[in-house]
Design a protein around this motif. Sequence first.
Motif, PDB file in Angstrom:
ATOM      1  N   ALA A  90     -54.328   2.381   6.868  1.00 37.22           N
ATOM      2  CA  ALA A  90     -53.135   1.798   6.257  1.00 37.22           C
ATOM      3  C   ALA A  90     -53.271   1.750   4.741  1.00 37.22           C
ATOM      4  CB  ALA A  90     -52.906   0.385   6.792  1.00 37.22           C
ATOM      5  N   ASN A  91     -52.154   2.062   4.055  1.00 39.58           N
ATOM      6  CA  ASN A  91     -52.107   2.063   2.593  1.00 39.58           C
ATOM      7  C   ASN A  91     -53.122   3.014   1.970  1.00 39.58           C
ATOM      8  OD1 ASN A  91     -50.099   0.074   2.699  1.00 39.58           O
ATOM      9  ND2 ASN A  91     -51.599  -1.578   2.637  1.00 39.58           N
ATOM     10  N   GLY A  92     -53.490   4.044   2.735  1.00 35.19           N
ATOM     11  CA  GLY A  92     -54.395   5.058   2.200  1.00 35.19           C
ATOM     12  C   GLY A  92     -55.815   4.575   1.997  1.00 35.19           C
ATOM     13  N   SER A  93     -56.341   3.788   2.937  1.00 38.74           N
ATOM     14  CA  SER A  93     -57.681   3.217   2.770  1.00 38.74           C
ATOM     15  C   SER A  93     -58.794   4.269   2.817  1.00 38.74           C
ATOM     16  CB  SER A  93     -57.942   2.179   3.859  1.00 38.74           C
ATOM     17  OG  SER A  93     -58.150   2.797   5.122  1.00 38.74           O
ATOM     18  N   ASN A  94     -58.521   5.427   3.467  1.00 38.61           N
ATOM     19  CA  ASN A  94     -59.509   6.502   3.608  1.00 38.61           C
ATOM     20  C   ASN A  94     -60.714   6.100   4.457  1.00 38.61           C
ATOM     21  OD1 ASN A  94     -58.043   8.353   2.076  1.00 38.61           O
ATOM     22  ND2 ASN A  94     -59.006   7.710   0.165  1.00 38.61           N
ATOM     23  N   PHE A  95     -60.560   5.063   5.277  1.00 41.05           N
ATOM     24  CA  PHE A  95     -61.665   4.606   6.120  1.00 41.05           C
ATOM     25  C   PHE A  95     -62.115   5.712   7.070  1.00 41.05           C
ATOM     26  CE2 PHE A  95     -63.506   2.582   9.848  1.00 41.05           C
ATOM     27  CZ  PHE A  95     -64.316   1.599   9.310  1.00 41.05           C
ATOM     28  N   LEU A  96     -61.143   6.371   7.698  1.00 43.61           N
ATOM     29  CA  LEU A  96     -61.481   7.416   8.666  1.00 43.61           C
ATOM     30  C   LEU A  96     -62.241   8.559   8.013  1.00 43.61           C
ATOM     31  CD1 LEU A  96     -61.292   8.768  11.437  1.00 43.61           C
ATOM     32  CD2 LEU A  96     -59.028   9.619  10.786  1.00 43.61           C
ATOM     33  N   GLN A  97     -61.757   9.031   6.884  1.00 38.16           N
ATOM     34  CA  GLN A  97     -62.414  10.147   6.211  1.00 38.16           C
ATOM     35  C   GLN A  97     -63.841   9.790   5.818  1.00 38.16           C
ATOM     36  OE1 GLN A  97     -60.326  11.627   2.778  1.00 38.16           O
ATOM     37  NE2 GLN A  97     -61.633  13.405   2.551  1.00 38.16           N
ATOM     38  N   THR A  98     -64.028   8.578   5.333  1.00 38.24           N
ATOM     39  CA  THR A  98     -65.367   8.128   4.936  1.00 38.24           C
ATOM     40  C   THR A  98     -66.317   8.120   6.132  1.00 38.24           C
ATOM     41  OG1 THR A  98     -64.454   6.764   3.160  1.00 38.24           O
ATOM     42  CG2 THR A  98     -66.677   6.239   3.911  1.00 38.24           C
ATOM     43  N   LYS A  99     -65.821   7.613   7.275  1.00 38.93           N
ATOM     44  CA  LYS A  99     -66.661   7.574   8.470  1.00 38.93           C
ATOM     45  C   LYS A  99     -66.958   8.972   9.001  1.00 38.93           C
ATOM     46  CE  LYS A  99     -67.496   3.246   8.834  1.00 38.93           C
ATOM     47  NZ  LYS A  99     -68.896   2.765   8.688  1.00 38.93           N
ATOM     48  N   VAL A 396     -30.460   8.918  14.368  1.00 37.01           N
ATOM     49  CA  VAL A 396     -30.426  10.339  14.721  1.00 37.01           C
ATOM     50  C   VAL A 396     -30.038  11.178  13.511  1.00 37.01           C
ATOM     51  CG1 VAL A 396     -29.214  12.076  16.097  1.00 37.01           C
ATOM     52  CG2 VAL A 396     -29.966   9.941  17.164  1.00 37.01           C
ATOM     53  N   GLU A 397     -29.053  10.709  12.766  1.00 36.30           N
ATOM     54  CA  GLU A 397     -28.613  11.436  11.569  1.00 36.30           C
ATOM     55  C   GLU A 397     -29.726  11.501  10.526  1.00 36.30           C
ATOM     56  OE1 GLU A 397     -24.614  11.324   8.978  1.00 36.30           O
ATOM     57  OE2 GLU A 397     -25.839   9.533   8.749  1.00 36.30           O
ATOM     58  N   ALA A 398     -30.376  10.357  10.281  1.00 32.57           N
ATOM     59  CA  ALA A 398     -31.428  10.311   9.264  1.00 32.57           C
ATOM     60  C   ALA A 398     -32.622  11.180   9.635  1.00 32.57           C
ATOM     61  CB  ALA A 398     -31.876   8.865   9.041  1.00 32.57           C
ATOM     62  N   ALA A 399     -32.875  11.340  10.929  1.00 32.57           N
ATOM     63  CA  ALA A 399     -34.010  12.139  11.373  1.00 32.57           C
ATOM     64  C   ALA A 399     -33.908  13.587  10.907  1.00 32.57           C
ATOM     65  CB  ALA A 399     -34.124  12.086  12.891  1.00 32.57           C
ATOM     66  N   THR A 400     -32.696  14.052  10.661  1.00 34.78           N
ATOM     67  CA  THR A 400     -32.492  15.442  10.231  1.00 34.78           C
ATOM     68  C   THR A 400     -32.384  15.574   8.722  1.00 34.78           C
ATOM     69  OG1 THR A 400     -30.064  15.326  10.341  1.00 34.78           O
ATOM     70  CG2 THR A 400     -31.234  15.847  12.372  1.00 34.78           C
ATOM     71  N   ARG A 401     -32.474  14.445   8.004  1.00 36.26           N
ATOM     72  CA  ARG A 401     -32.206  14.479   6.569  1.00 36.26           C
ATOM     73  C   ARG A 401     -33.385  14.065   5.693  1.00 36.26           C
ATOM     74  NH1 ARG A 401     -25.894  12.352   6.123  1.00 36.26           N
ATOM     75  NH2 ARG A 401     -24.992  14.190   7.135  1.00 36.26           N
ATOM     76  N   VAL A 402     -34.568  13.980   6.266  1.00 40.89           N
ATOM     77  CA  VAL A 402     -35.742  13.640   5.460  1.00 40.89           C
ATOM     78  C   VAL A 402     -35.998  14.761   4.462  1.00 40.89           C
ATOM     79  CG1 VAL A 402     -38.213  13.167   5.496  1.00 40.89           C
ATOM     80  CG2 VAL A 402     -36.732  12.238   7.299  1.00 40.89           C
ATOM     81  N   TRP A 403     -36.043  14.397   3.181  1.00 36.94           N
ATOM     82  CA  TRP A 403     -36.200  15.400   2.114  1.00 36.94           C
ATOM     83  C   TRP A 403     -37.540  16.117   2.261  1.00 36.94           C
ATOM     84  CZ3 TRP A 403     -38.765  14.890  -3.089  1.00 36.94           C
ATOM     85  CH2 TRP A 403     -38.480  15.991  -3.899  1.00 36.94           C
ATOM     86  N   PRO A 404     -37.540  17.460   2.369  1.00 39.00           N
ATOM     87  CA  PRO A 404     -38.781  18.203   2.566  1.00 39.00           C
ATOM     88  C   PRO A 404     -39.615  18.368   1.303  1.00 39.00           C
ATOM     89  CG  PRO A 404     -36.937  19.733   2.447  1.00 39.00           C
ATOM     90  CD  PRO A 404     -36.348  18.348   2.412  1.00 39.00           C
ATOM     91  N   GLY A 405     -39.117  17.904   0.164  1.00 42.32           N
ATOM     92  CA  GLY A 405     -39.828  18.101  -1.093  1.00 42.32           C
ATOM     93  C   GLY A 405     -40.943  17.105  -1.361  1.00 42.32           C
ATOM     94  N   TRP A 406     -41.117  16.132  -0.458  1.00 40.00           N
ATOM     95  CA  TRP A 406     -42.210  15.163  -0.609  1.00 40.00           C
ATOM     96  C   TRP A 406     -43.359  15.648   0.268  1.00 40.00           C
ATOM     97  CZ3 TRP A 406     -41.904  10.682  -3.723  1.00 40.00           C
ATOM     98  CH2 TRP A 406     -42.957   9.782  -3.617  1.00 40.00           C
ATOM     99  N   GLY A 407     -44.446  16.049  -0.339  1.00 40.18           N
ATOM    100  CA  GLY A 407     -45.524  16.690   0.393  1.00 40.18           C
ATOM    101  C   GLY A 407     -46.497  15.745   1.064  1.00 40.18           C
ATOM    102  N   SER A 408     -47.524  16.334   1.658  1.00 40.35           N
ATOM    103  CA  SER A 408     -48.578  15.565   2.332  1.00 40.35           C
ATOM    104  C   SER A 408     -49.946  16.016   1.825  1.00 40.35           C
ATOM    105  CB  SER A 408     -48.484  15.760   3.847  1.00 40.35           C
ATOM    106  OG  SER A 408     -47.276  15.255   4.352  1.00 40.35           O
ATOM    107  N   PRO A 409     -50.253  15.736   0.565  1.00 35.44           N
ATOM    108  CA  PRO A 409     -51.576  16.094   0.039  1.00 35.44           C
ATOM    109  C   PRO A 409     -52.647  15.193   0.640  1.00 35.44           C
ATOM    110  CG  PRO A 409     -50.370  14.812  -1.576  1.00 35.44           C
ATOM    111  CD  PRO A 409     -49.419  15.070  -0.450  1.00 35.44           C
ATOM    112  N   SER A 410     -53.879  15.442   0.306  1.00 29.85           N
ATOM    113  CA  SER A 410     -54.995  14.738   0.937  1.00 29.85           C
ATOM    114  C   SER A 410     -55.262  13.351   0.360  1.00 29.85           C
ATOM    115  CB  SER A 410     -56.269  15.586   0.840  1.00 29.85           C
ATOM    116  OG  SER A 410     -56.580  15.864  -0.515  1.00 29.85           O
ATOM    117  N   PHE A 411     -54.433  12.884  -0.540  1.00 32.20           N
ATOM    118  CA  PHE A 411     -54.590  11.529  -1.075  1.00 32.20           C
ATOM    119  C   PHE A 411     -53.307  10.749  -0.825  1.00 32.20           C
ATOM    120  CE2 PHE A 411     -52.976  14.275  -4.395  1.00 32.20           C
ATOM    121  CZ  PHE A 411     -51.933  13.553  -4.945  1.00 32.20           C
ATOM    122  N   SER A 412     -53.384   9.434  -0.985  1.00 33.00           N
ATOM    123  CA  SER A 412     -52.286   8.555  -0.608  1.00 33.00           C
ATOM    124  C   SER A 412     -51.448   8.105  -1.797  1.00 33.00           C
ATOM    125  CB  SER A 412     -52.838   7.315   0.103  1.00 33.00           C
ATOM    126  OG  SER A 412     -51.838   6.339   0.274  1.00 33.00           O
TER     127      SER A 412
END
Length: 455
Positions: A90-99, A396-412
């Motif tokens: 949660a909140n990008g704690s990186n606990f999993l990656q560290t372990k 249902v409407e919002a599920a199709t409208r999430v802006w694709p320009g926000w990426g998922s890099p390896s940091f939070s």
Amino acid sequence: MSLERNVGLRPGPLRRAVAGAAVVVAAVLVAGCGGSSGGGTQAAGFTQAKQSTTKELTVWVDSSRQAAAAAYQKAHPDVKLDVVTYDGDANGSNFLQTKVQLFNRTGSGWPDVVWSTQANETAWAAKGDNKFTAPLNKGLVPDATLSGFAKGSLDTCTVDGTVYCLRNDLAQVVLWYDQPLMAQFGYTVPTTWEEYEALGKRVAAEHPGYNVGDIGDAFAPEIYFWASKCPVNTLTDATTLKVDSAAPECTRMASLLDTLHQAGSVTNTGVFSNDYAKSQASKTLMLPGPSWFGGALFKDTFKTPGGRIAAAPALHWAADKDQPVTGNVGGGTWLLSSHSTHLDLAVDFMTFVTTNDAYQVEQAPGYPAFSTAAQGWLKKQASSGYFAGDIGAPLVEAATRVWPGWGSPSFSQEKIWASTITPGVTAGKTITSLLPDWQTAITNYAKSNGYRIGQ
């Protein structure tokens, strides 16, 4: 190897494990003593550990996902399911990656399945020669199952065409509001950010103390700036990130939030804090937020009485009326360890908790990513009588409208907001004045994680 296990589930009642280091280490040691003995084979696109015939799994979840593990245990009483709770990153704690880095060094300890609140876990977990996550679409999970997930929902799980996780739920942002209060005050539900700002000013003047939004939580940028198409988290390719907090899509939202925060109708008290629940929850008139706010926040945390909370379509800027977009907060993922000695059982667990009605329809707080489960979940919400009106159409409407320009890099981005913007706002600064600091912080995080900053 013999070691008394002090966490998790055996057939019987679910017991919560403490997410402290000693408990996790105990779980790690036992997980490293599985029923197999070395060896490995190349199959399904990766080198598999020698598989065990014992029916046991080690699963990591956060406290909210204990219900998913319990549902699986109830349906599979013959499985020895050991459940370890942790913060879910949660909140990008990186606990999993560290372990995982620790387990990689020691050569043991990996859990079979892990839940994460973060949609960007595969950005690191699917990298390197010793990937933590196993590829799922190379023979482990049938194509028929993968195709049942909502369009685009597995994008954050996919690297170079390979799927490395299963999405638990969608977290599309809509506008939640208190329907009786809106009617009592004579207000019309806004449809644009401009209308939202105008109404927020009226609320501050006519009903001081009532809130229309919150910027105190770490996921605030995903609610507001993602929905504004702010280009501070845009991956132009796998290793290049665009960061431009001075773009008009960023400054327009910063200005709106500053205006309403200074007026008093947008708070900087996190909605999941004890203070908010005690003093501000009952005065929440409107709240832009993800699909899971309805159950996890209003119903379970605020204990808002039934018949009050409704959902309206996601807000958009008037200039974007032809192509409205929204943000996304979470929508957690289930990851299968490539080191698991119980791959078939682990896949069965992951498939159950993401697709089976026993959890996704009957118990899950958020909108399922699996399409048929989402239909059942919406029917369940409608029949519950809790919500004021139909929340299905906006979700249902919002599920199709999430802006694709926000990426998922390896940091939070959540971690950056919490360390950069939140302290500044608390100290009396405006978000607008903090945008350069935000830019610098994101840039530094990106470079330290191996990304190039592009235009």
